[in-house]
Structures are given as structure tokens and as C-alpha cells.
Scaffold this motif. Structure first.
Motif, PDB file in Angstrom:
ATOM      1  N   VAL A   1       0.769  -1.102   0.427  1.00 30.06           N
ATOM      2  CA  VAL A   1      -0.191   0.244  -0.232  1.00 30.06           C
ATOM      3  C   VAL A   1       0.844   1.335   0.203  1.00 30.06           C
ATOM      4  N   SER A   2       0.690   2.807  -0.597  1.00 35.01           N
ATOM      5  CA  SER A   2       1.008   3.766  -0.340  1.00 35.01           C
ATOM      6  C   SER A   2       0.213   4.276   0.221  1.00 35.01           C
ATOM      7  N   GLY A   3       0.943   6.217   0.409  1.00 34.78           N
ATOM      8  CA  GLY A   3      -0.320   7.050   0.234  1.00 34.78           C
ATOM      9  C   GLY A   3       0.796   8.326   0.842  1.00 34.78           C
ATOM     10  N   TYR A   4      -0.438   9.280   0.685  1.00 30.72           N
ATOM     11  CA  TYR A   4      -0.047  10.355   1.265  1.00 30.72           C
ATOM     12  C   TYR A   4      -0.485  10.787   2.994  1.00 30.72           C
ATOM     13  N   ILE A   5       0.261  11.351   3.581  1.00 27.49           N
ATOM     14  CA  ILE A   5      -0.385  11.491   5.279  1.00 27.49           C
ATOM     15  C   ILE A   5      -0.097  12.816   5.301  1.00 27.49           C
ATOM     16  N   ASP A   6      -1.609  13.231   6.062  1.00 28.06           N
ATOM     17  CA  ASP A   6      -1.095  15.664   6.202  1.00 28.06           C
ATOM     18  C   ASP A   6      -0.436  15.127   8.172  1.00 28.06           C
ATOM     19  N   TYR A   7       0.438  15.397   8.343  1.00 26.82           N
ATOM     20  CA  TYR A   7       1.444  14.821   9.713  1.00 26.82           C
ATOM     21  C   TYR A   7       0.623  15.639  11.047  1.00 26.82           C
ATOM     22  N   ALA A   8       0.517  16.976  10.583  1.00 25.18           N
ATOM     23  CA  ALA A   8       0.013  17.778  11.330  1.00 25.18           C
ATOM     24  C   ALA A   8      -1.718  17.807  11.644  1.00 25.18           C
ATOM     25  N   HIS A   9      -2.117  17.175  10.477  1.00 26.21           N
ATOM     26  CA  HIS A   9      -3.818  16.485  11.249  1.00 26.21           C
ATOM     27  C   HIS A   9      -3.654  15.230  12.330  1.00 26.21           C
ATOM     28  N   ARG A  10      -2.601  14.300  11.461  1.00 27.04           N
ATOM     29  CA  ARG A  10      -2.665  13.387  11.994  1.00 27.04           C
ATOM     30  C   ARG A  10      -2.183  13.294  13.956  1.00 27.04           C
ATOM     31  N   LEU A  11      -1.556  14.204  14.190  1.00 28.24           N
ATOM     32  CA  LEU A  11      -0.507  14.694  15.537  1.00 28.24           C
ATOM     33  C   LEU A  11      -2.421  14.962  16.200  1.00 28.24           C
ATOM     34  N   LYS A  12      -2.938  15.685  15.887  1.00 27.02           N
ATOM     35  CA  LYS A  12      -3.930  15.991  16.741  1.00 27.02           C
ATOM     36  C   LYS A  12      -4.953  15.001  16.583  1.00 27.02           C
ATOM     37  N   THR A  13      -4.929  14.392  15.330  1.00 22.92           N
ATOM     38  CA  THR A  13      -6.625  13.048  15.937  1.00 22.92           C
ATOM     39  C   THR A  13      -5.771  11.810  16.374  1.00 22.92           C
ATOM     40  N   GLN A  14      -4.602  11.535  16.854  1.00 19.34           N
ATOM     41  CA  GLN A  14      -3.813  10.130  17.158  1.00 19.34           C
ATOM     42  C   GLN A  14      -2.909  10.758  18.593  1.00 19.34           C
ATOM     43  N   ASP A  15      -2.593   9.274  18.710  1.00 18.02           N
ATOM     44  CA  ASP A  15      -1.190   9.625  20.297  1.00 18.02           C
ATOM     45  C   ASP A  15      -0.064   8.896  19.459  1.00 18.02           C
ATOM     46  N   PHE A  16       0.613   9.873  19.080  1.00 20.11           N
ATOM     47  CA  PHE A  16       2.031   9.519  18.594  1.00 20.11           C
ATOM     48  C   PHE A  16       3.432   9.112  19.134  1.00 20.11           C
ATOM     49  N   GLU A  17       2.864   8.716  20.591  1.00 24.89           N
ATOM     50  CA  GLU A  17       3.594   8.236  21.890  1.00 24.89           C
ATOM     51  C   GLU A  17       3.877   6.650  21.169  1.00 24.89           C
ATOM     52  N   LEU A  18       2.714   6.022  20.566  1.00 23.79           N
ATOM     53  CA  LEU A  18       2.585   5.210  19.791  1.00 23.79           C
ATOM     54  C   LEU A  18       3.833   4.595  19.279  1.00 23.79           C
ATOM     55  N   PHE A  19       3.407   5.640  17.926  1.00 26.54           N
ATOM     56  CA  PHE A  19       4.737   5.841  16.649  1.00 26.54           C
ATOM     57  C   PHE A  19       6.193   6.094  17.724  1.00 26.54           C
ATOM     58  N   PHE A  20       6.327   6.446  17.792  1.00 23.56           N
ATOM     59  CA  PHE A  20       7.783   7.018  18.447  1.00 23.56           C
ATOM     60  C   PHE A  20       8.441   6.030  19.626  1.00 23.56           C
ATOM     61  N   SER A  21       7.177   5.150  20.698  1.00 17.57           N
ATOM     62  CA  SER A  21       8.056   4.466  20.747  1.00 17.57           C
ATOM     63  C   SER A  21       8.366   3.029  20.211  1.00 17.57           C
ATOM     64  N   GLY A  22       7.449   2.910  19.109  1.00 21.22           N
ATOM     65  CA  GLY A  22       7.917   1.646  18.473  1.00 21.22           C
ATOM     66  C   GLY A  22       6.776   0.729  18.559  1.00 21.22           C
ATOM     67  N   LYS A  23       5.149   0.945  19.437  1.00 25.07           N
ATOM     68  CA  LYS A  23       4.421   0.244  19.783  1.00 25.07           C
ATOM     69  C   LYS A  23       3.480   0.163  18.465  1.00 25.07           C
ATOM     70  N   LYS A  24       3.671   0.800  17.913  1.00 22.91           N
ATOM     71  CA  LYS A  24       2.481   0.545  16.147  1.00 22.91           C
ATOM     72  C   LYS A  24       2.934   1.921  15.646  1.00 22.91           C
ATOM     73  N   ARG A  25       2.888   1.340  13.858  1.00 17.73           N
ATOM     74  CA  ARG A  25       3.591   1.760  12.533  1.00 17.73           C
ATOM     75  C   ARG A  25       2.962   2.242  12.320  1.00 17.73           C
ATOM     76  N   LEU A  26       3.416   3.548  11.577  1.00 12.99           N
ATOM     77  CA  LEU A  26       2.279   4.701  10.790  1.00 12.99           C
ATOM     78  C   LEU A  26       2.480   4.430   9.418  1.00 12.99           C
ATOM     79  N   MET A  27       0.827   4.138   9.072  1.00 10.54           N
ATOM     80  CA  MET A  27       0.685   3.532   7.475  1.00 10.54           C
ATOM     81  C   MET A  27      -0.575   4.314   7.724  1.00 10.54           C
ATOM     82  N   PRO A  28      -0.458   4.821   6.538  1.00  8.34           N
ATOM     83  CA  PRO A  28      -1.802   5.384   5.686  1.00  8.34           C
ATOM     84  C   PRO A  28      -2.799   4.324   5.203  1.00  8.34           C
TER      85      PRO A  28
END
Length: 235
Positions: free
Chosen positions: A129-156
Motif C-alpha cells: 500500500v502507499s499513500g500521503y498523510i497530513d502529519y499535522a492533522h494526524r498529530l491532532k487525532t492520534q497518539d503519536f507516542e505509540l509510533f515514536f515508542s515503536g508500539k505501532k507503525r504509521l501507515m496510510p
């Protein structure tokens, strides 16, 4: 002045704690000298003998509105001055992609920058899969600690700016709070920034556009990642 809808009018009411205080502000010393009664002087003011005044109900209603407006203004200032809490703070980041996101987190949260993230990789079903993500919008709607800590992968996903599943051929596009998707332009896929109306071109063979920069990254976590940074001018 009394029936004006301007901000100055509303602010003038917040200085009075009670309706009686408002009436007293219109009583002159000479009125008290002749009437010998503050209560009588208030009554004359309330009944319009000293000019147009607000009724008790109008006073209470408009005073409440003025106080609410002041509170909202105070909260907005507090939110602007409050330090931004970064999800990447204190995280030990080894991958180039996560490091790049961390470097851009504050700017995207504060609105100084809007970053579009391109990711190509395989989902949990093994489909490319591939895609384009609005980073600023995702930061407001998701907990990015999960991505930065490696508990979850950021995917489109299908709700992002653009998404394409190379196995199922499912394709979606959605405008975000920061970008409008332009997918029928002769120049290919474009994103129009909603704040400054400037165009971001994601074609790797083209210039990304005014105030924009393209950064390709080597990542151990994804097959292919590219960051498109669009700086927002404040003047």
C-alpha cells in the motif's frame, strides 16, 4: 453606547458586579443632593429619566456574554502561550524516518509547518500500500507516542489525503484541514495548502513548489518514505 454591539460596549459591563452598580454609574452627585435617596435616583435612571439604559434582564444577559467572551480570549491566550507537549520527547529514536518526524513535530503542532508524509510499505495482510498523510492533522487525532515508542507503525489509510492498495486496487483521496487534494490536474497529483493557497507538487521530477521542500529518507522500517515540508509564512 448602551445598545452598541461592539466589543467595547460588552467590556464596559464587566466592571459592574450588580445591576445596581450599573445604575449607580449613571447617578450624578447633584442627583443625590436633590433627591436625598440613592434608591430613588436609581429608579429614575432605570425608568429612563437619565437617558436610554439597559433593563435588568438585558444587563444580566449582556454581562454574561461579555464575561464569556473575556474568558474565551483568556483561554485562547493561555493555549497559545502554553508549551507544546511533544510525543517524541525523551524517546530514543534510531530510525531516520522517526528522527525526521520528531524534528518536525513541534513545527507541525504549532502551525509553522505542514508536512505531507509519503509511505509505501506492506500492510498486516502483506499487501503493498502507499499513500500521503497530513502529519499535522494526524498529530491532532492520534497518539503519536505509540509510533515514536515503536508500539505501532504509521501507515496510510483510506481516510488520509491519498491511499492506494496495489493488491486490491482500492484508491481513495480526501482533503484534510490543511490540504485540498487536486487529482485531476495535467501536472499530476497536487495538494493545495488551505492557509496560504500555495500548491505542493509531489511529483519527484518536479519542483515541490514555493516554500516547500522534498526530503527522501532511507528507513529500516519502510520500503519507501518521503517528506514534503511546506513552511507557513507568518507575514
Amino acid at each position: 453606547m448602551e445598545y452598541s454591539t461592539s466589543g467595547r460596549f460588552h467590556n464596559s459591563l464587566t466592571q459592574f458586579q450588580l445591576y445596581e452598580d450599573y445604575l449607580d454609574s449613571k447617578v450624578a452627585p447633584i442627583d443625590l443632593f436633590y433627591l436625598k435617596s440613592r434608591e430613588l435616583a436609581r429608579k429614575l435612571v432605570e425608568h429612563g429619566y437619565k437617558g436610554m439604559v439597559l433593563s435588568r434582564e438585558e444587563f444580566e444577559e449582556r454581562k454574561a456574554a461579555a464575561e464569556a467572551a473575556e474568558a474565551a480570549k483568556s483561554n485562547a491566550f493561555y493555549n497559545r502561550s502554553r508549551p507544546v507537549t511533544l510525543a517524541s520527547a525523551g524517546k530514543e529514536l534510531k530510525d531516520n524516518f522517526l528522527k525526521a518526524l520528531a524534528e518536525r513535530e513541534e513545527a507541525n503542532r504549532s502551525g509553522k509547518m505542514t508536512t505531507v508524509i509519503f509511505i509505501r510499505d506492506h500492510n498486516t495482510l502483506g499487501q503493498e500500500v502507499s499513500g500521503y498523510i497530513d502529519y499535522a492533522h494526524r498529530l491532532k487525532t492520534q497518539d503519536f507516542e505509540l509510533f515514536f515508542s515503536g508500539k505501532k507503525r504509521l501507515m496510510p489509510g483510506r481516510s488520509d489525503l491519498c491511499y492506494y492498495n496495489w493488491k486490491t486496487l482500492v484508491s481513495t483521496s480526501n482533503s484534510s484541514p490543511n490540504f485540498e487534494v487536486i487529482y485531476d490536474d495535467p501536472n499530476g497529483l497536487l495538494f493545495k495548502n488551505k492557509r496560504d493557497k500555495k500548491i505542493l507538487n509531489v511529483d519527484p521530477s518536479s519542483d515541490p513548489g514555493e516554500d516547500s521542500r522534498r526530503t527522501s529518507l532511507q528507513s529500516d522500517l519502510y520500503v519507501h518514505v518521503v517528506l514534503y515540508d511546506h513552511n507557513i509564512r507568518t507575514v
